[in-house]
Design a protein around this motif. Structure first.
Motif, PDB file in Angstrom:
ATOM      1  N   SER A 143       3.497   4.395  -6.201  1.00 49.19           N
ATOM      2  CA  SER A 143       2.408   4.832  -7.094  1.00 49.19           C
ATOM      3  C   SER A 143       1.127   4.032  -6.908  1.00 49.19           C
ATOM      4  CB  SER A 143       2.854   4.681  -8.553  1.00 49.19           C
ATOM      5  OG  SER A 143       2.988   3.298  -8.852  1.00 49.19           O
ATOM      6  N   ASN A 144       1.202   2.949  -6.113  1.00 49.10           N
ATOM      7  CA  ASN A 144       0.014   2.092  -6.024  1.00 49.10           C
ATOM      8  C   ASN A 144       0.013   1.304  -4.720  1.00 49.10           C
ATOM      9  OD1 ASN A 144      -1.802  -0.004  -6.224  1.00 49.10           O
ATOM     10  ND2 ASN A 144      -0.796  -1.017  -7.936  1.00 49.10           N
ATOM     11  N   PRO A 145      -0.970   1.527  -3.856  1.00 48.93           N
ATOM     12  CA  PRO A 145      -0.985   0.851  -2.543  1.00 48.93           C
ATOM     13  C   PRO A 145      -1.629  -0.525  -2.550  1.00 48.93           C
ATOM     14  CG  PRO A 145      -2.806   2.378  -2.671  1.00 48.93           C
ATOM     15  CD  PRO A 145      -2.096   2.457  -4.006  1.00 48.93           C
ATOM     16  N   ASP A 146      -2.084  -1.002  -3.703  1.00 50.94           N
ATOM     17  CA  ASP A 146      -2.871  -2.246  -3.717  1.00 50.94           C
ATOM     18  C   ASP A 146      -2.093  -3.440  -3.184  1.00 50.94           C
ATOM     19  OD1 ASP A 146      -4.786  -1.723  -6.817  1.00 50.94           O
ATOM     20  OD2 ASP A 146      -4.915  -0.864  -4.802  1.00 50.94           O
ATOM     21  N   LEU A 147      -2.606  -4.030  -2.113  1.00 56.88           N
ATOM     22  CA  LEU A 147      -1.989  -5.250  -1.576  1.00 56.88           C
ATOM     23  C   LEU A 147      -2.304  -6.401  -2.524  1.00 56.88           C
ATOM     24  CD1 LEU A 147      -0.377  -6.271   0.815  1.00 56.88           C
ATOM     25  CD2 LEU A 147      -2.550  -6.759   1.996  1.00 56.88           C
ATOM     26  N   HIS A 148      -3.521  -6.409  -3.043  1.00 50.29           N
ATOM     27  CA  HIS A 148      -3.940  -7.469  -3.975  1.00 50.29           C
ATOM     28  C   HIS A 148      -4.537  -6.878  -5.244  1.00 50.29           C
ATOM     29  CE1 HIS A 148      -4.216  -9.720  -0.050  1.00 50.29           C
ATOM     30  NE2 HIS A 148      -3.460 -10.529  -0.780  1.00 50.29           N
ATOM     31  N   TRP A 149      -4.433  -7.650  -6.301  1.00 49.34           N
ATOM     32  CA  TRP A 149      -5.123  -7.246  -7.535  1.00 49.34           C
ATOM     33  C   TRP A 149      -5.622  -8.483  -8.269  1.00 49.34           C
ATOM     34  CZ3 TRP A 149      -3.057  -7.620 -12.760  1.00 49.34           C
ATOM     35  CH2 TRP A 149      -1.851  -8.322 -12.832  1.00 49.34           C
ATOM     36  N   ALA A 150      -6.607  -8.299  -9.133  1.00 50.19           N
ATOM     37  CA  ALA A 150      -7.252  -9.426  -9.820  1.00 50.19           C
ATOM     38  C   ALA A 150      -6.559  -9.683 -11.152  1.00 50.19           C
ATOM     39  CB  ALA A 150      -8.727  -9.113 -10.055  1.00 50.19           C
ATOM     40  N   GLY A 170      -1.937   6.931  -6.191  1.00 50.73           N
ATOM     41  CA  GLY A 170      -2.770   5.821  -6.665  1.00 50.73           C
ATOM     42  C   GLY A 170      -4.087   5.838  -5.893  1.00 50.73           C
ATOM     43  N   LYS A 171      -5.097   5.136  -6.391  1.00 46.01           N
ATOM     44  CA  LYS A 171      -6.371   5.027  -5.651  1.00 46.01           C
ATOM     45  C   LYS A 171      -6.085   4.302  -4.328  1.00 46.01           C
ATOM     46  CE  LYS A 171      -7.699   2.589  -9.161  1.00 46.01           C
ATOM     47  NZ  LYS A 171      -8.462   1.649 -10.054  1.00 46.01           N
ATOM     48  N   PRO A 172      -6.599   4.759  -3.185  1.00 46.38           N
ATOM     49  CA  PRO A 172      -7.680   5.731  -2.946  1.00 46.38           C
ATOM     50  C   PRO A 172      -7.201   7.148  -2.677  1.00 46.38           C
ATOM     51  CG  PRO A 172      -7.175   4.631  -0.884  1.00 46.38           C
ATOM     52  CD  PRO A 172      -6.224   4.048  -1.926  1.00 46.38           C
ATOM     53  N   PHE A 185     -13.822   4.196 -14.841  1.00 50.15           N
ATOM     54  CA  PHE A 185     -13.771   2.740 -14.772  1.00 50.15           C
ATOM     55  C   PHE A 185     -12.391   2.269 -14.335  1.00 50.15           C
ATOM     56  CE2 PHE A 185     -17.810   1.601 -16.521  1.00 50.15           C
ATOM     57  CZ  PHE A 185     -18.129   2.612 -17.421  1.00 50.15           C
ATOM     58  N   ASP A 186     -12.365   1.408 -13.340  1.00 47.61           N
ATOM     59  CA  ASP A 186     -11.154   0.688 -12.992  1.00 47.61           C
ATOM     60  C   ASP A 186     -10.917  -0.311 -14.115  1.00 47.61           C
ATOM     61  OD1 ASP A 186     -10.590  -2.142 -11.007  1.00 47.61           O
ATOM     62  OD2 ASP A 186      -9.132  -0.537 -11.312  1.00 47.61           O
ATOM     63  N   ILE A 187      -9.687  -0.845 -14.246  1.00 49.64           N
ATOM     64  CA  ILE A 187      -9.419  -1.794 -15.342  1.00 49.64           C
ATOM     65  C   ILE A 187      -9.367  -3.242 -14.849  1.00 49.64           C
ATOM     66  CG2 ILE A 187      -7.773  -2.489 -17.117  1.00 49.64           C
ATOM     67  CD1 ILE A 187      -7.072   0.430 -17.528  1.00 49.64           C
ATOM     68  N   ASP A 188      -8.337  -3.589 -14.064  1.00 51.76           N
ATOM     69  CA  ASP A 188      -8.186  -4.980 -13.617  1.00 51.76           C
ATOM     70  C   ASP A 188      -9.347  -5.378 -12.710  1.00 51.76           C
ATOM     71  OD1 ASP A 188      -4.787  -4.170 -13.458  1.00 51.76           O
ATOM     72  OD2 ASP A 188      -5.628  -5.668 -14.818  1.00 51.76           O
ATOM     73  N   GLY A 189     -10.070  -6.417 -13.152  1.00 45.05           N
ATOM     74  CA  GLY A 189     -11.180  -6.912 -12.340  1.00 45.05           C
ATOM     75  C   GLY A 189     -12.516  -6.270 -12.706  1.00 45.05           C
ATOM     76  N   LEU A 208      -9.383   4.565 -15.020  1.00 40.82           N
ATOM     77  CA  LEU A 208      -8.578   4.996 -13.877  1.00 40.82           C
ATOM     78  C   LEU A 208      -8.034   3.751 -13.185  1.00 40.82           C
ATOM     79  CD1 LEU A 208      -7.569   7.056 -11.793  1.00 40.82           C
ATOM     80  CD2 LEU A 208      -9.856   7.026 -10.766  1.00 40.82           C
ATOM     81  N   THR A 209      -6.740   3.436 -13.440  1.00 39.72           N
ATOM     82  CA  THR A 209      -6.192   2.172 -12.934  1.00 39.72           C
ATOM     83  C   THR A 209      -5.002   2.388 -12.005  1.00 39.72           C
ATOM     84  OG1 THR A 209      -5.119   0.109 -13.602  1.00 39.72           O
ATOM     85  CG2 THR A 209      -4.738   2.002 -15.013  1.00 39.72           C
ATOM     86  N   ASN A 210      -4.819   1.467 -11.073  1.00 41.73           N
ATOM     87  CA  ASN A 210      -3.610   1.461 -10.251  1.00 41.73           C
ATOM     88  C   ASN A 210      -2.519   0.649 -10.922  1.00 41.73           C
ATOM     89  OD1 ASN A 210      -4.285   3.164  -8.221  1.00 41.73           O
ATOM     90  ND2 ASN A 210      -4.717   1.600  -6.691  1.00 41.73           N
ATOM     91  N   GLY A 211      -2.847   0.176 -12.104  1.00 40.21           N
ATOM     92  CA  GLY A 211      -1.829  -0.525 -12.881  1.00 40.21           C
ATOM     93  C   GLY A 211      -0.861   0.492 -13.473  1.00 40.21           C
TER      94      GLY A 211
END
Ligand code: G3P
Ligand code: MG
Length: 421
Positions: free
Chosen positions: A268-275, A311-313, A57-61, A90-93
């Motif tokens: 550690s985390n490529p996320d451009l956006h997060w919820a 980080g994911k992906p 499970f992802d966490i944020d969102g 499993l979070t990118n946080g």
């Protein structure tokens, strides 16, 4: 922990009692039915009916929006715990020690989560501490070299890095406090609470010190709070002579020399956006990386950038997560080493097509497990866009995701659904 009065326990009992035989016979082959009833019991599971599927499970969102649990997140996880179906978060946080983050998540979701079922963006960095640099004749492991750790609040990320085994960790706060002129737009006062003295002075042309601060690797553990300061610092180190902050490379340094002296940069985390709590997704660490890469493009003078983004992906993070899931599953189900019933399938539940879905879709499991991806509508993704990476299925929320997967695995959930409605 569920009490006799807890509505969910009543639901589960009701589900197992009232699930019409026909439904059970239809949707659950005999082994599954026995498994269904057995999983309501405590104690080791009969190996022949060990669930060969699990969840990530992802966490944020998916489970939370910042610190607010999303609808039915607790019920979904509690149900799986009651059914002894393994899952990990499993979070990118990131930005805090796994132990502290797990304690907070357990409190927010009112269920027991252990660090053995939790992976955050920087957790795989712990595997790098014994790494040695092929160009370094001393063969000193990374854990004994000085590294720069950026991101997060206060000193949290340094403490996480030290808990992983890194013994010489400096932060932007330490550097700007020792040499405020290094970045004139940040007042060192805002760092005094958590800045530490540097292991060596920073080089400057009039310095007489025999040793100078030398950074051998740069880690972005979490979203930086001062993008400008961290960008300037990282650029200075990447353009320095072998990581000696305060030096620059002579323009005429022959190329092969470059490869020997490039300081690796790890994100550690490529996320451009997060919820987050805000109704529109916010810029994440990937936003900092994009801004940094813009400056690097203008300043790198042909020097190659080494390092990587996990980080994911990334395959690394999914492989790390799968190892943790297999280990947690073994502990949960009491299945002995070299077990027969392997992990056949993992359901990755996420809100971000670029990290959760792309990662689950492209992950090549060395164990041969198949990863299905379930995209939820409670976070970054919304129906107005076509997801850039096609999930196995798109559902409203985490409960629908668990329900969809359990039914796919032949576990009846409709009775529960009715009770939860
Ligand atoms: O900073 C956290 C964010 O990038 C996403 O976290 O839990 O959705 O992977 P998560
Ligand atoms: Mg998410």
């Amino acid at each position: 922990m569920l009490t006799q009065t807890d509505p969910l326990l009543r639901i589960l009992a009701a589900a197992s009692r009232s699930c019409p035989r026909s439904i059970v016979q239809q949707s659950c082959a005999p082994p599954a039915r026995r498994q269904w009833h057995r999983s309501l019991q405590t104690g080791p599971v009969n190996r022949s009916q060990t669930p060969d599927f699990a969840f990530a499970f992802d966490i944020d969102g998916v489970l939370l929006r910042s610190s607010n649990p999303l609808p039915h997140a607790r019920q979904a996880l509690t149900l799986l715990q009651r059914l002894r179906i393994p899952f990990i978060l499993l979070t990118n946080g990131g930005g805090r020690h796994e132990r502290d983050r797990v304690a907070e998540l357990s409190r927010l979701l009112s269920i027991q989560i252990s660090p053995s079922m939790f992976v955050q963006s920087h957790t795989p960095f712990a595997d790098l501490i014994d790494q040695t640099d092929q160009h370094d004749k001393t063969k000193m492991p990374l854990k004994d070299k000085t590294v720069l750790v950026c991101g997060g609040d206060g000193d949290d990320c340094r403490q996480v890095a030290e808990s992983y085994g890194f013994t010489s960790v400096v932060t932007p706060a330490d550097i700007i406090t020792s040499t405020p002129t290094l970045w004139p737009f940040t007042s060192p006062q805002s760092y005094t609470t958590h800045a530490r003295p540097l292991p060596h002075p920073i080089y400057n042309p009039s310095s007489t010190s025999p040793t100078h601060l030398t950074i051998s690797s740069i880690f972005v553990f979490a979203d930086p709070r001062d993008w400008a300061l961290d960008t300037q610092l990282i650029i200075d180190i990447l353009l320095s002579q072998r990581g000696v902050l305060g030096t620059t490379r002579s323009h005429s340094v022959p190329t092969q020399d470059h490869s020997a002296s490039n300081v690796p940069l790890y994100f550690s985390n490529p996320d451009l956006h997060w919820a987050s709590q805000y109704h529109i997704p916010r810029l994440g660490q990937g936003g900092f990386k994009a801004a940094f890469m813009g400056v690097w493009k203008e300043t790198h003078r042909g020097i190659p950038l080494e390092g990587k983004t996990i980080g994911k992906p990334s395959q690394e993070t999914y492989a790390f997560a799968e190892k943790r899931l297999v280990k947690h599953r073994r502990e949960l189900l009491g299945t002995p080493k070299g077990e027969t019933v392997g992990l056949r399938k993992v359901y990755m539940v996420g809100d971000n097509p670029l990290s959760d879905i792309q990662g689950g879709n492209t992950y090549l499991s060395p164990l041969g497990s198949v990863w299905n991806t379930i995209l939820v509508r409670t976070g970054v993704y919304n129906d107005r866009e076509i997801p850039p990476h096609k999930p196995t299925v798109t559902v409203d929320g985490v409960w629908d995701a668990v329900k969809w997967a359990l039914e796919r695995e032949g576990w009846p959930t409709d009775e529960i659904e009715r009770q939860l409605a």
